[in-house]
Design an enzyme around this catalytic site. Structure first.
Site, PDB file in Angstrom:
ATOM      1  N   TYR A   1       0.801  -1.225   0.000  1.00  0.00           N
ATOM      2  CA  TYR A   1       0.000   0.000   0.000  1.00  0.00           C
ATOM      3  C   TYR A   1       0.838   1.282   0.000  1.00  0.00           C
ATOM      4  O   TYR A   1       0.401   2.304  -0.496  1.00  0.00           O
ATOM      5  CB  TYR A   1      -0.939   0.014   1.213  1.00  0.00           C
ATOM      6  CG  TYR A   1      -2.114  -0.917   1.063  1.00  0.00           C
ATOM      7  CD1 TYR A   1      -3.203  -0.571   0.285  1.00  0.00           C
ATOM      8  CD2 TYR A   1      -2.130  -2.159   1.691  1.00  0.00           C
ATOM      9  CE1 TYR A   1      -4.281  -1.432   0.129  1.00  0.00           C
ATOM     10  CE2 TYR A   1      -3.207  -3.023   1.550  1.00  0.00           C
ATOM     11  CZ  TYR A   1      -4.283  -2.652   0.767  1.00  0.00           C
ATOM     12  OH  TYR A   1      -5.347  -3.496   0.615  1.00  0.00           O
ATOM     13  N   ILE A   2       2.019   1.236   0.588  1.00  0.00           N
ATOM     14  CA  ILE A   2       2.849   2.443   0.650  1.00  0.00           C
ATOM     15  C   ILE A   2       3.990   2.366  -0.365  1.00  0.00           C
ATOM     16  O   ILE A   2       4.250   3.314  -1.100  1.00  0.00           O
ATOM     17  CB  ILE A   2       3.432   2.629   2.074  1.00  0.00           C
ATOM     18  CG1 ILE A   2       2.310   2.712   3.113  1.00  0.00           C
ATOM     19  CG2 ILE A   2       4.342   3.867   2.148  1.00  0.00           C
ATOM     20  CD1 ILE A   2       1.322   3.842   2.923  1.00  0.00           C
TER      21      ILE A   2
ATOM     22  N   CYS B   1      -2.859   1.520  10.730  1.00  0.00           N
ATOM     23  CA  CYS B   1      -2.065   2.589  11.341  1.00  0.00           C
ATOM     24  C   CYS B   1      -2.616   2.994  12.700  1.00  0.00           C
ATOM     25  O   CYS B   1      -1.986   2.784  13.729  1.00  0.00           O
ATOM     26  CB  CYS B   1      -2.042   3.780  10.405  1.00  0.00           C
ATOM     27  SG  CYS B   1      -1.564   3.298   8.755  1.00  0.00           S
TER      28      CYS B   1
ATOM     29  N   ASP C   1       9.829  -6.992  -4.624  1.00  0.00           N
ATOM     30  CA  ASP C   1       8.982  -7.627  -3.609  1.00  0.00           C
ATOM     31  C   ASP C   1       9.233  -9.120  -3.674  1.00  0.00           C
ATOM     32  O   ASP C   1       9.446  -9.669  -4.758  1.00  0.00           O
ATOM     33  CB  ASP C   1       7.506  -7.333  -3.900  1.00  0.00           C
ATOM     34  CG  ASP C   1       6.640  -7.530  -2.665  1.00  0.00           C
ATOM     35  OD1 ASP C   1       6.090  -6.543  -2.162  1.00  0.00           O
ATOM     36  OD2 ASP C   1       6.527  -8.694  -2.187  1.00  0.00           O
TER      37      ASP C   1
ATOM     38  N   GLY D   1     -10.225   0.822  12.420  1.00  0.00           N
ATOM     39  CA  GLY D   1      -9.495  -0.202  11.686  1.00  0.00           C
ATOM     40  C   GLY D   1      -8.315   0.391  10.953  1.00  0.00           C
ATOM     41  O   GLY D   1      -7.870   1.500  11.237  1.00  0.00           O
TER      42      GLY D   1
ATOM     43  N   ARG E   1      -4.650  10.817  16.992  1.00  0.00           N
ATOM     44  CA  ARG E   1      -5.924  10.567  16.316  1.00  0.00           C
ATOM     45  C   ARG E   1      -6.705   9.432  17.009  1.00  0.00           C
ATOM     46  O   ARG E   1      -7.916   9.529  17.196  1.00  0.00           O
ATOM     47  CB  ARG E   1      -5.637  10.220  14.856  1.00  0.00           C
ATOM     48  CG  ARG E   1      -6.812  10.426  13.948  1.00  0.00           C
ATOM     49  CD  ARG E   1      -6.375  10.494  12.507  1.00  0.00           C
ATOM     50  NE  ARG E   1      -7.509  10.299  11.617  1.00  0.00           N
ATOM     51  CZ  ARG E   1      -8.322  11.269  11.236  1.00  0.00           C
ATOM     52  NH1 ARG E   1      -8.147  12.500  11.661  1.00  0.00           N
ATOM     53  NH2 ARG E   1      -9.335  11.008  10.427  1.00  0.00           N
TER      54      ARG E   1
ATOM     55  N   LYS F   1       5.917  10.021  14.047  1.00  0.00           N
ATOM     56  CA  LYS F   1       4.946   9.227  13.288  1.00  0.00           C
ATOM     57  C   LYS F   1       3.952   8.514  14.216  1.00  0.00           C
ATOM     58  O   LYS F   1       2.736   8.551  14.026  1.00  0.00           O
ATOM     59  CB  LYS F   1       5.697   8.215  12.425  1.00  0.00           C
ATOM     60  CG  LYS F   1       4.865   7.123  11.845  1.00  0.00           C
ATOM     61  CD  LYS F   1       3.950   7.623  10.752  1.00  0.00           C
ATOM     62  CE  LYS F   1       2.870   6.603  10.456  1.00  0.00           C
ATOM     63  NZ  LYS F   1       2.366   6.614   9.129  1.00  0.00           N
TER      64      LYS F   1
ATOM     65  N   ARG G   1     -11.041  26.366  19.884  1.00  0.00           N
ATOM     66  CA  ARG G   1      -9.921  25.497  20.249  1.00  0.00           C
ATOM     67  C   ARG G   1     -10.354  24.048  20.532  1.00  0.00           C
ATOM     68  O   ARG G   1      -9.656  23.312  21.207  1.00  0.00           O
ATOM     69  CB  ARG G   1      -9.187  26.089  21.455  1.00  0.00           C
ATOM     70  CG  ARG G   1      -8.272  27.269  21.091  1.00  0.00           C
ATOM     71  CD  ARG G   1      -7.754  28.031  22.279  1.00  0.00           C
ATOM     72  NE  ARG G   1      -8.818  28.695  23.018  1.00  0.00           N
ATOM     73  CZ  ARG G   1      -9.416  29.833  22.626  1.00  0.00           C
ATOM     74  NH1 ARG G   1      -9.034  30.434  21.524  1.00  0.00           N
ATOM     75  NH2 ARG G   1     -10.390  30.368  23.344  1.00  0.00           N
TER      76      ARG G   1
ATOM     77  N   TYR H   1     -12.082  -1.333   6.236  1.00  0.00           N
ATOM     78  CA  TYR H   1     -11.889  -0.606   7.496  1.00  0.00           C
ATOM     79  C   TYR H   1     -12.386   0.826   7.429  1.00  0.00           C
ATOM     80  O   TYR H   1     -12.590   1.463   8.452  1.00  0.00           O
ATOM     81  CB  TYR H   1     -10.434  -0.678   7.957  1.00  0.00           C
ATOM     82  CG  TYR H   1      -9.512   0.361   7.368  1.00  0.00           C
ATOM     83  CD1 TYR H   1      -8.844   0.110   6.174  1.00  0.00           C
ATOM     84  CD2 TYR H   1      -9.303   1.580   7.998  1.00  0.00           C
ATOM     85  CE1 TYR H   1      -7.997   1.056   5.633  1.00  0.00           C
ATOM     86  CE2 TYR H   1      -8.451   2.529   7.460  1.00  0.00           C
ATOM     87  CZ  TYR H   1      -7.807   2.269   6.282  1.00  0.00           C
ATOM     88  OH  TYR H   1      -6.968   3.218   5.746  1.00  0.00           O
ATOM     89  N   LYS H   2     -12.564   1.332   6.188  1.00  0.00           N
ATOM     90  CA  LYS H   2     -13.179   2.651   6.052  1.00  0.00           C
ATOM     91  C   LYS H   2     -13.724   2.821   4.641  1.00  0.00           C
ATOM     92  O   LYS H   2     -13.612   1.912   3.817  1.00  0.00           O
ATOM     93  CB  LYS H   2     -12.208   3.762   6.408  1.00  0.00           C
ATOM     94  CG  LYS H   2     -11.090   3.968   5.424  1.00  0.00           C
ATOM     95  CD  LYS H   2     -10.367   5.229   5.807  1.00  0.00           C
ATOM     96  CE  LYS H   2      -9.377   5.605   4.747  1.00  0.00           C
ATOM     97  NZ  LYS H   2      -8.645   6.808   5.113  1.00  0.00           N
TER      98      LYS H   2
HETATM   99  N1  SAJ Z   1     -12.382   6.902  12.289  1.00  0.00           N
HETATM  100  C1  SAJ Z   1     -13.364   7.155  13.236  1.00  0.00           C
HETATM  101  N2  SAJ Z   1     -13.700   8.464  13.488  1.00  0.00           N
HETATM  102  C2  SAJ Z   1     -13.093   9.496  12.842  1.00  0.00           C
HETATM  103  C3  SAJ Z   1     -12.092   9.228  11.897  1.00  0.00           C
HETATM  104  C4  SAJ Z   1     -11.744   7.915  11.647  1.00  0.00           C
HETATM  105  O1  SAJ Z   1     -13.935   6.248  13.839  1.00  0.00           O
HETATM  106  O2  SAJ Z   1     -13.467  10.637  13.118  1.00  0.00           O
HETATM  107  C5  SAJ Z   1     -11.988   5.514  11.994  1.00  0.00           C
HETATM  108  C6  SAJ Z   1     -12.141   5.132  10.519  1.00  0.00           C
HETATM  109  O3  SAJ Z   1     -13.443   4.725  10.234  1.00  0.00           O
HETATM  110  C7  SAJ Z   1     -11.123   4.030  10.365  1.00  0.00           C
HETATM  111  C8  SAJ Z   1     -10.009   4.432  11.342  1.00  0.00           C
HETATM  112  O4  SAJ Z   1     -10.589   5.382  12.221  1.00  0.00           O
HETATM  113  O5  SAJ Z   1     -11.639   2.788  10.778  1.00  0.00           O
HETATM  114  C9  SAJ Z   1      -8.764   5.029  10.723  1.00  0.00           C
HETATM  115  O6  SAJ Z   1      -9.109   5.879   9.642  1.00  0.00           O
HETATM  116  P1  SAJ Z   1      -8.353   7.249   9.283  1.00  0.00           P
HETATM  117  O7  SAJ Z   1      -9.036   7.754   8.091  1.00  0.00           O
HETATM  118  O8  SAJ Z   1      -8.324   8.137  10.445  1.00  0.00           O
HETATM  119  O9  SAJ Z   1      -6.862   6.851   9.059  1.00  0.00           O
HETATM  120  P2  SAJ Z   1      -6.072   5.783   8.135  1.00  0.00           P
HETATM  121  O10 SAJ Z   1      -5.703   4.631   9.006  1.00  0.00           O
HETATM  122  O11 SAJ Z   1      -6.773   5.492   6.873  1.00  0.00           O
HETATM  123  O12 SAJ Z   1      -4.789   6.594   7.749  1.00  0.00           O
HETATM  124  C10 SAJ Z   1      -4.046   7.217   8.764  1.00  0.00           C
HETATM  125  C11 SAJ Z   1      -3.921   8.614   8.266  1.00  0.00           C
HETATM  126  N3  SAJ Z   1      -3.955   9.470   9.436  1.00  0.00           N
HETATM  127  C12 SAJ Z   1      -4.702  10.575   9.627  1.00  0.00           C
HETATM  128  O13 SAJ Z   1      -4.361  11.294  10.443  1.00  0.00           O
HETATM  129  C13 SAJ Z   1      -5.933  10.882   8.883  1.00  0.00           C
HETATM  130  C14 SAJ Z   1      -2.658   8.868   7.460  1.00  0.00           C
HETATM  131  O14 SAJ Z   1      -2.316  10.237   7.448  1.00  0.00           O
HETATM  132  C15 SAJ Z   1      -1.451   8.075   7.993  1.00  0.00           C
HETATM  133  O15 SAJ Z   1      -0.369   8.192   7.126  1.00  0.00           O
HETATM  134  C16 SAJ Z   1      -1.840   6.622   8.004  1.00  0.00           C
HETATM  135  O16 SAJ Z   1      -2.869   6.515   8.990  1.00  0.00           O
HETATM  136  C17 SAJ Z   1      -0.595   5.804   8.311  1.00  0.00           C
HETATM  137  O17 SAJ Z   1      -0.082   5.151   7.403  1.00  0.00           O
HETATM  138  O18 SAJ Z   1      -0.094   5.853   9.429  1.00  0.00           O
END
Ligand code: SAJ
Length: 406
Positions: A9-10, A255, A29, A252, A208, A201, A241, A314-315
């Site tokens: 993926y990356i 990350c 790979d 999911g 989050r 990182k 704020r 997962y999303k």
């Molecule tokens: N989710 C919630 N509520 C929210 C936002 C997300 O429940 O308000 C859930 C989503 O449904 C999902 C999970 O969190 O299941 C993660 O989703 P995401 O969209 O927050 O993040 P990822 O895992 O797709 O990607 C993150 C990204 N981080 C962010 O800050 C948005 C990306 O920038 C990172 O590079 C990536 O992880 C990584 O590779 O670490």
């Protein structure tokens, strides 16, 4: 020439981006099938803009191989899972990749680790790997950590525009790597030391995860006393704020649901907030399962056979199922009672779970209650089709009075 190791993926989008911006790239790979698919001219996962980028990169001369190349720059992007019991990082894939690279690297080569690693991994695992192979660090081999930040679903745009961090032992090497990434990255690139890069990182994703856990906890409080969590978060976020994320059916992806555990594993006595937040997020699919039973009772739906989960990924709008809340929910449901919850996801064409459908209409025909686990655009565009059904909307995408929420 840059040899990108790990075409997942990356690694794949990064390799393609470098190649399409004039860098000589070979992607490596160890998965023979994956390399074969790429060499036949097909990408290996769905992602907005990836196919066009792939064509650009092919025209620019990128090649794919299972062989590690003799060169002076490597970018390693292989998985870094965590051990579910110890919560510590499993660095074995990165270590193996470094060992393979060391066999062919030219003197003075730079090995960039892009995979997310817990703070101290380079010190504990990667430096010893280089030293044990008989190389001197800082002359024979230079180590760099350059974690990525791109978000699945918008990777191509974010590769071009996100700010980046590069951790290196010496600034000259850090800047050399910065130059390579600058071939395509229009964001600001900060050069720092390796441990700081590792920590930033993990901290970004932990921030989050904790924020989402807070939102999930608010949802539980509001459910307990019949308050509208979405309205409350919306109003709170109007404070200059305050910025609360959204509750959901769980967290999911590879990350946000994984990286914070690295800190808990390494600093167990110092991570109360993080540990508890991860537990809150991890129990959210169970919480949704209980909500399903509550709503079934309320609506006199006797049989889980008539209930369907919409979404397996997962999303939204990605085909990635890693750590997916739906899979977590199904797993926990199997533990508790025999049931036949129906499942459908427009992004998953293979059969991965029991009672899975591949057609929205067929799926809807067989259920009385739908649980929106993932807010794919498809369901948002077909809301008229779920009229008359009991709906549990885990993402607050449907603005109708009789819709249930978590
Ligand atoms: N989710 C919630 N509520 C929210 C936002 C997300 O429940 O308000 C859930 C989503 O449904 C999902 C999970 O969190 O299941 C993660 O989703 P995401 O969209 O927050 O993040 P990822 O895992 O797709 O990607 C993150 C990204 N981080 C962010 O800050 C948005 C990306 O920038 C990172 O590079 C990536 O992880 C990584 O590779 O670490």
């Amino acid at each position: 020439m840059v040899n990108v190791i790990g075409l997942g993926y990356i690694g794949l989008p990064t390799a393609l981006m470098l190649a399409s911006h004039g860098v000589d790239v070979v992607g490596t790979d160890y998965n023979i099938e994956l390399v074969k698919t790429l060499n036949e001219g097909h990408t290996t996962f769905k992602e907005k803009g990836l196919d066009d980028l792939f064509q650009d990169a092919l025209q620019s001369g990128i090649t794919f191989s299972t062989d590690y190349q003799a060169t002076d720059m490597y970018i390693i992007s292989v998985p870094t899972p965590y051990d579910k019991f110890s919560k510590k990082i499993d660095a074995s894939y990165v270590i193996k990749a470094v060992e393979s690279v060391l066999k062919v690297a030219t003197k003075g080569a730079i090995i960039v680790i892009e995979s997310t690693v817990s703070p101290g991994t380079m010190e504990k695992f990667i430096r010893p790997t280089v030293l044990n192979a008989g190389y001197e660090l800082g002359s024979d081999i230079h180590l760099v950590h350059a974690p990525e930040r791109i978000i699945p679903g918008n990777m191509v745009y974010e590769l071009l525009h996100n700010n980046r961090t590069i951790g290196a032992d010496d600034e000259f090497i850090g800047n050399k790597v910065k130059n390579i990434y600058s071939s395509f990255c229009q964001g600001e690139i900060t050069v720092t030391d390796i441990k700081t890069a590792e920590m930033t990182k993990v901290v970004e994703n932990t921030f989050r995860a904790v924020n989402i856990a807070f939102a999930n906890e608010l949802a539980r409080i509001c459910r307990h006393d019949n308050m509208d969590v979405y309205e409350i978060i919306k109003i709170c976020n109007m404070h200059p704020r305050v910025n609360i994320l959204q509750p959901g059916p769980g967290v999911g992806g590879h990350c946000i649901s994984v990286d914070p555990w690295f800190l808990v594993g390494d600093y167990p006595s110092l991570t109360n907030v993080i540990n508890q937040s991860m537990k809150t997020n991890d129990t959210q699919p169970d919480y949704v399962l209980n909500r399903i039973y509550e709503i079934m009772n309320e609506n006199d739906i006797k049989d889980t056979k008539r209930v369907g989960l919409y979404g397996l990924t997962y999303k939204e709008n990605v085909d990635d199922m890693r750590e997916s809340p739906t899979l977590q929910l199904l797993e926990s449901q199997h533990k508790h009672l025999a049931s036949e919850l129906k499942v459908y996801d427009p992004f998953i064409s293979s059969d991965v779970v029991e009672y899975q459908y591949h057609d929205l209409d067929e799926f809807l025909k067989d259920i009385d209650m739908i649980v929106i686990m993932v807010k794919h655009d498809e369901i948002k565009q077909n809301l008229d089709k779920i009229k008359g059904k009991v709906v549990l909307d885990c993402h607050n995408i449907i603005n109708l009075p009789d819709v249930y929420h978590i």
